[in-house]
Design a protein around this motif. Structure first.
Motif, PDB file in Angstrom:
ATOM      1  N   ASP A  81       0.842  -1.198   0.000  1.00 20.54           N
ATOM      2  CA  ASP A  81       0.000   0.000   0.000  1.00 20.54           C
ATOM      3  C   ASP A  81       0.874   1.242   0.000  1.00 20.54           C
ATOM      4  OD1 ASP A  81      -2.603   1.242   2.277  1.00 20.54           O
ATOM      5  OD2 ASP A  81      -1.912   1.918   0.315  1.00 20.54           O
ATOM      6  N   ASP A  82       0.557   2.191  -0.885  1.00 16.07           N
ATOM      7  CA  ASP A  82       1.372   3.384  -1.018  1.00 16.07           C
ATOM      8  C   ASP A  82       1.096   4.419   0.072  1.00 16.07           C
ATOM      9  OD1 ASP A  82       2.656   2.439  -3.235  1.00 16.07           O
ATOM     10  OD2 ASP A  82       1.201   3.283  -4.647  1.00 16.07           O
ATOM     11  N   GLN A  83      -0.022   4.331   0.771  1.00 13.09           N
ATOM     12  CA  GLN A  83      -0.352   5.359   1.758  1.00 13.09           C
ATOM     13  C   GLN A  83       0.543   5.228   2.972  1.00 13.09           C
ATOM     14  OE1 GLN A  83      -4.477   6.004   2.704  1.00 13.09           O
ATOM     15  NE2 GLN A  83      -3.998   6.949   4.664  1.00 13.09           N
ATOM     16  N   VAL A  84       1.294   6.293   3.224  1.00 14.78           N
ATOM     17  CA  VAL A  84       2.220   6.311   4.352  1.00 14.78           C
ATOM     18  C   VAL A  84       1.623   7.093   5.514  1.00 14.78           C
ATOM     19  CG1 VAL A  84       4.519   7.021   5.108  1.00 14.78           C
ATOM     20  CG2 VAL A  84       4.198   6.107   2.801  1.00 14.78           C
ATOM     21  N   LEU A  85       0.904   8.167   5.224  1.00 15.35           N
ATOM     22  CA  LEU A  85       0.376   9.033   6.271  1.00 15.35           C
ATOM     23  C   LEU A  85      -0.798   8.375   6.988  1.00 15.35           C
ATOM     24  CD1 LEU A  85       0.355  12.423   4.344  1.00 15.35           C
ATOM     25  CD2 LEU A  85       1.930  11.752   6.163  1.00 15.35           C
ATOM     26  N   PRO A  86      -0.936   8.637   8.289  1.00 12.16           N
ATOM     27  CA  PRO A  86      -2.107   8.111   9.011  1.00 12.16           C
ATOM     28  C   PRO A  86      -3.377   8.829   8.558  1.00 12.16           C
ATOM     29  CG  PRO A  86      -0.853   9.609  10.411  1.00 12.16           C
ATOM     30  CD  PRO A  86      -0.036   9.410   9.168  1.00 12.16           C
ATOM     31  N   ASP A  87      -4.517   8.188   8.769  1.00 11.88           N
ATOM     32  CA  ASP A  87      -5.786   8.827   8.438  1.00 11.88           C
ATOM     33  C   ASP A  87      -5.980  10.080   9.285  1.00 11.88           C
ATOM     34  OD1 ASP A  87      -6.366   6.824   6.634  1.00 11.88           O
ATOM     35  OD2 ASP A  87      -7.504   5.639   8.088  1.00 11.88           O
ATOM     36  N   LEU A  88      -6.599  11.098   8.700  1.00 11.30           N
ATOM     37  CA  LEU A  88      -6.910  12.306   9.454  1.00 11.30           C
ATOM     38  C   LEU A  88      -8.001  12.006  10.479  1.00 11.30           C
ATOM     39  CD1 LEU A  88      -6.984  15.007   6.634  1.00 11.30           C
ATOM     40  CD2 LEU A  88      -5.292  14.809   8.467  1.00 11.30           C
ATOM     41  N   PRO A  89      -7.910  12.561  11.682  1.00  9.55           N
ATOM     42  CA  PRO A  89      -8.926  12.294  12.704  1.00  9.55           C
ATOM     43  C   PRO A  89     -10.291  12.825  12.296  1.00  9.55           C
ATOM     44  CG  PRO A  89      -7.416  14.042  13.415  1.00  9.55           C
ATOM     45  CD  PRO A  89      -6.834  13.448  12.179  1.00  9.55           C
ATOM     46  N   ASN A  90     -11.289  11.987  12.475  1.00 10.21           N
ATOM     47  CA  ASN A  90     -12.693  12.362  12.242  1.00 10.21           C
ATOM     48  C   ASN A  90     -12.936  12.933  10.843  1.00 10.21           C
ATOM     49  OD1 ASN A  90     -13.371  11.717  14.992  1.00 10.21           O
ATOM     50  ND2 ASN A  90     -12.414  13.663  15.580  1.00 10.21           N
ATOM     51  N   ILE A 111      17.605  18.397  -7.848  1.00  8.02           N
ATOM     52  CA  ILE A 111      16.712  17.550  -7.064  1.00  8.02           C
ATOM     53  C   ILE A 111      15.273  17.903  -7.425  1.00  8.02           C
ATOM     54  CG2 ILE A 111      16.068  16.763  -4.767  1.00  8.02           C
ATOM     55  CD1 ILE A 111      19.017  16.319  -5.393  1.00  8.02           C
ATOM     56  N   ARG A 112      14.482  16.926  -7.758  1.00  5.99           N
ATOM     57  CA  ARG A 112      13.091  17.185  -8.121  1.00  5.99           C
ATOM     58  C   ARG A 112      12.220  17.353  -6.883  1.00  5.99           C
ATOM     59  NH1 ARG A 112      11.831  13.475 -13.484  1.00  5.99           N
ATOM     60  NH2 ARG A 112      13.460  14.398 -14.789  1.00  5.99           N
ATOM     61  N   GLY A 113      11.176  18.158  -7.051  1.00  4.31           N
ATOM     62  CA  GLY A 113      10.282  18.398  -5.924  1.00  4.31           C
ATOM     63  C   GLY A 113       9.658  17.132  -5.389  1.00  4.31           C
ATOM     64  N   GLN A 114       9.314  16.201  -6.266  1.00  6.54           N
ATOM     65  CA  GLN A 114       8.673  14.958  -5.832  1.00  6.54           C
ATOM     66  C   GLN A 114       9.585  14.153  -4.917  1.00  6.54           C
ATOM     67  OE1 GLN A 114       5.387  14.158  -6.583  1.00  6.54           O
ATOM     68  NE2 GLN A 114       5.763  12.690  -4.931  1.00  6.54           N
ATOM     69  N   ALA A 115      10.899  14.226  -5.145  1.00  3.89           N
ATOM     70  CA  ALA A 115      11.846  13.506  -4.285  1.00  3.89           C
ATOM     71  C   ALA A 115      11.804  14.049  -2.862  1.00  3.89           C
ATOM     72  CB  ALA A 115      13.262  13.615  -4.856  1.00  3.89           C
ATOM     73  N   ILE A 116      11.647  15.364  -2.735  1.00  2.68           N
ATOM     74  CA  ILE A 116      11.551  15.987  -1.409  1.00  2.68           C
ATOM     75  C   ILE A 116      10.224  15.627  -0.762  1.00  2.68           C
ATOM     76  CG2 ILE A 116      11.532  18.183  -0.167  1.00  2.68           C
ATOM     77  CD1 ILE A 116      13.176  19.359  -2.502  1.00  2.68           C
ATOM     78  N   VAL A 117       9.142  15.725  -1.521  1.00  2.00           N
ATOM     79  CA  VAL A 117       7.808  15.415  -0.993  1.00  2.00           C
ATOM     80  C   VAL A 117       7.756  13.991  -0.457  1.00  2.00           C
ATOM     81  CG1 VAL A 117       5.381  15.077  -1.616  1.00  2.00           C
ATOM     82  CG2 VAL A 117       6.609  17.097  -2.432  1.00  2.00           C
ATOM     83  N   ASP A 118       8.239  13.036  -1.237  1.00  2.00           N
ATOM     84  CA  ASP A 118       8.182  11.634  -0.815  1.00  2.00           C
ATOM     85  C   ASP A 118       8.955  11.415   0.475  1.00  2.00           C
ATOM     86  OD1 ASP A 118       6.649  11.085  -3.025  1.00  2.00           O
ATOM     87  OD2 ASP A 118       8.278  10.218  -4.204  1.00  2.00           O
ATOM     88  N   ALA A 119      10.108  12.071   0.605  1.00  2.00           N
ATOM     89  CA  ALA A 119      10.906  11.918   1.825  1.00  2.00           C
ATOM     90  C   ALA A 119      10.210  12.545   3.024  1.00  2.00           C
ATOM     91  CB  ALA A 119      12.290  12.533   1.633  1.00  2.00           C
ATOM     92  N   MET A 120       9.571  13.688   2.825  1.00  2.00           N
ATOM     93  CA  MET A 120       8.862  14.357   3.915  1.00  2.00           C
ATOM     94  C   MET A 120       7.645  13.544   4.354  1.00  2.00           C
ATOM     95  SD  MET A 120      10.405  17.083   4.888  1.00  2.00           S
ATOM     96  CE  MET A 120      11.635  18.286   4.355  1.00  2.00           C
ATOM     97  N   VAL A 121       6.918  13.010   3.396  1.00  2.00           N
ATOM     98  CA  VAL A 121       5.735  12.218   3.727  1.00  2.00           C
ATOM     99  C   VAL A 121       6.134  10.961   4.492  1.00  2.00           C
ATOM    100  CG1 VAL A 121       3.850  10.859   2.730  1.00  2.00           C
ATOM    101  CG2 VAL A 121       4.340  13.140   1.845  1.00  2.00           C
ATOM    102  N   GLU A 122       7.268  10.384   4.146  1.00  2.00           N
ATOM    103  CA  GLU A 122       7.757   9.191   4.843  1.00  2.00           C
ATOM    104  C   GLU A 122       7.987   9.453   6.329  1.00  2.00           C
ATOM    105  OE1 GLU A 122       8.376   6.062   4.146  1.00  2.00           O
ATOM    106  OE2 GLU A 122       7.962   5.994   1.991  1.00  2.00           O
ATOM    107  N   LEU A 123       8.235  10.699   6.707  1.00  2.00           N
ATOM    108  CA  LEU A 123       8.469  11.039   8.115  1.00  2.00           C
ATOM    109  C   LEU A 123       7.193  10.930   8.946  1.00  2.00           C
ATOM    110  CD1 LEU A 123      10.754  14.200   7.716  1.00  2.00           C
ATOM    111  CD2 LEU A 123      11.477  11.847   8.185  1.00  2.00           C
ATOM    112  N   GLY A 124       6.026  10.966   8.285  1.00  2.00           N
ATOM    113  CA  GLY A 124       4.766  10.855   9.005  1.00  2.00           C
ATOM    114  C   GLY A 124       4.453  12.105   9.804  1.00  2.00           C
ATOM    115  N   THR A 125       3.649  11.931  10.850  1.00  2.00           N
ATOM    116  CA  THR A 125       3.198  13.065  11.664  1.00  2.00           C
ATOM    117  C   THR A 125       3.431  12.801  13.147  1.00  2.00           C
ATOM    118  OG1 THR A 125       0.939  12.164  11.718  1.00  2.00           O
ATOM    119  CG2 THR A 125       1.447  13.741   9.973  1.00  2.00           C
TER     120      THR A 125
END
Length: 571
Positions: free
Chosen positions: A92-101, A381-395
């Motif tokens: 599954d590609d979704q890394v981020l947790p679901d938003l509350p409510n 460095i492409r923007g998508q490379a930065i986005v993917d790395a940031m999203v991998e960090l989670g919340t």
């Protein structure tokens, strides 16, 4: 190291290198497989000083294979690793947790609220990366609100508004709405007036030190119980600019005995003498504090979910008092820890970076040594490379470490297949070339024979990097050209075939023709590197990417009269 162990090292290295190359869709690197190889095979560790030399020819051989050949070879050596690759592809590609409510809201609406006091450093990319990703996940909306109501201590930079929007666009997101808080001052005034009428705010002329002493002791200031009409008149005098800076403030009435002193009767408006740099806002002198302005804007713009730093937990608590007075429902809040980035000596701070630029310690916001979005962009460095790395960090609420290697790996995945290979030699040593063909014809890309080969003229001499120079009488394989043996200051072409490389007896090295090469400046995080590239480097336009074989990826920046300037991206 005996022959049996050497064969074992080669076999394990080949499996690791094939898996690494297929997983990242790029050529394997010796350094990238050394760690896993030694970790999985403890018996290799005592021979660590010899391992790199044994596996280098294996890695070179795999670099010359197509993707299909690599997969077939790995299937032959270890079918389980191929199955592991296929399983990872299906995750599954979704890394981020679901938003509350999230299901309680018709439309998910989130905001990034930058202070436009300068271009963005790398840490700033986290917020739009995560919010933009949530927007895509929930088919929601993404607001950019410039919180620019402090014209003094966090004075806006007029260029930063567009620079920040350009950075967001570079990251791959388009805001649904863009707001400047300094355009909305009258809205904040209206809500302040209403809050005063509700008995939720009062004007206070206590000196800051005196009020702080009273607040910390849980004692109300003498202005707290003044009637709303008086507070309203004094607030209108603030709006009209009749007070000096520090002479009068408007406070939100909370709980003067609250267990957290930071929440006791906090300031909502203050006087600032410094004019705002935006002409449209230059006449205002009564400015809202961030907690008031932001709280009002979040409600009025329909924000459903807020992400903010864990250090700003008190902001939600302060704003809740305002929301209670107006009977508003507070948005869902996610608090996260700070992001820390390795590989840089410069602190992630707009003010610190400004100081270093002003002092001449770095050339500007796009200097390769600066931890900024502009710098990474200029390096290719492409923007998508930065986005993917940031999203991998989670919340997570914990502070998180961002390894630049993660961004580099993402970027490599994005650009490797489309990027031509070229030769670049740093501090080259000159050797006459004797015998052999008049030109070399290496491939543009080892995985794409259909792209053809490039012609590199070989006339009288070549340049080799110092570390690649063979001992007298020893052989090396000039990549794309063939085998040569050193004889004094000359390299003599031999009739050896590629089997000598596969056997590990001859190292493959890159090179450039001495007289036909092009001077190149490679700008890196560690400083500028001078060298020479093969003449075809001038065929590329600014912003094109190349991979300097055995050096790394680089972006073409400019072709000057006497040299080409490039920016180093990553290995």
């Amino acid at each position: 190291m005996d022959d049996e162990l050497r064969d074992s090292v080669r076999e394990e290295a080949e499996k690791n290198a094939l898996f690494n190359a297929l997983k990242h869709e790029s050529d394997p690197q010796v350094g990238a497989i050394m760690g896993p190889l030694m970790g999985e095979n403890p018996e290799f560790r005592e021979h660590g000083d010899q391992i790199a030399g044994v596996i280098a020819p294996v890695v070179e051989g795999i670099a010359d294979m197509s993707t299909e050949e690599r997969r077939d070879r790995l299937e032959e050596l270890d079918p389980e690793l191929v199955a592991k690759l296929e399983a990872e592809d299906e995750e599954d590609d979704q890394v981020l947790p679901d938003l509350p409510n999230a299901d309680e809201y018709e439309t998910i609406r989130m905001r990034a609220a930058p202070n436009p006091n300068g271009p963005w450093h790398l840490g700033h990319a986290r917020m739009p990366s995560v919010i933009g990703t949530y927007k895509d996940l929930y088919d929601g909306e993404f607001i950019v609100r410039f919180d620019d109501t402090d014209p003094e201590t966090k004075r806006p930079d007029l260029d930063a508004y567009d620079q920040i929007l350009d950075a967001i666009d570079f990251l791959g997101f388009e805001p649904d709405d863009v707001i400047k808080a300094s355009d909305r001052v009258e809205i904040y005034y209206d809500h302040a007036r209403e809050l005063i009428e509700k008995g939720g705010a009062y004007t206070c002329s206590c000196p800051q030190g005196e009020f702080s002493d009273m607040k910390n002791s849980g004692e109300a200031c003498p202005h707290r119980d003044k009637d709303p009409e008086t507070s309203r008149e004094e607030f209108e005098a603030m709006v009209d600019g009749e007070y000096e800076s520090g002479e009068m403030v408007l406070r939100v009435k909370t709980d003067i005995e609250h267990k957290n002193p930071a929440l006791r009767d906090w300031v909502a408006f203050r006087m600032i003498d410094t004019p705002h740099p935006r002409e449209e806002a230059a006449e205002y002198r009564c400015w809202p504090m961030l907690d008031f302005q932001s709280g009002v804007d979040d409600h009025l713009t329909g924000v459903t979910h807020i992400i903010r730093g864990i250090d700003l937990q008190d902001s939600a608590k302060r704003q809740q008092f305002v929301y209670d007075y107006f009977d508003w429902e507070y948005p869902e809040v996610i608090h996260w820890g700070h992001v820390q980035v390795d590989a840089y000596d410069v602190k992630l701070s707009t003010s610190t970076l400004t100081e270093k630029i002003d002092a001449g310690e770095i050339d500007g916001w796009d200097d390769p040594r600066a931890p900024t979005i502009a710098s990474l962009r200029r390096r290719g460095i492409r923007g998508q490379a930065i986005v993917d790395a940031m999203v991998e960090l989670g919340t997570s609420t914990s502070n998180v470490d961002l390894a630049m290697s993660a961004i580099y790996s993402n970027n490599r995945d994005l650009i490797d297949e489309e990027t031509d290979r070229r030769f670049f030699v740093r501090d080259g040593e000159r050797f006459a070339i004797e015998g052999g063909p008049d030109a070399a014809t290496p491939q543009f890309h080892p995985n794409h024979e259909d792209r053809g080969t490039r012609d590199i003229p070989v006339s009288d001499a070549v340049l080799l990097e110092e570390g690649d120079v063979p001992a007298d009488g020893e052989r090396v394989w000039l990549k794309g050209y063939g085998p040569v043996r050193r004889s004094g200051d000359a390299l003599e072409h031999t009739d050896d075939d590629i089997d000598v490389v596969r056997a590990g007896d001859v190292e493959v090295v890159h090179w450039v023709p001495a007289d036909e090469s092009r001077p190149v400046l490679l700008r890196t995080m560690e400083g500028d590197v001078a060298g020479h590239a093969e003449p075809g480097i001038t065929d590329y336009d600014a912003d094109d990417m190349v991979q300097f074989v055995r050096v790394g990826f680089a972006r073409i920046d400019a072709h000057e009269d006497d040299r080409t300037v490039t920016y180093y991206a990553h290995p």
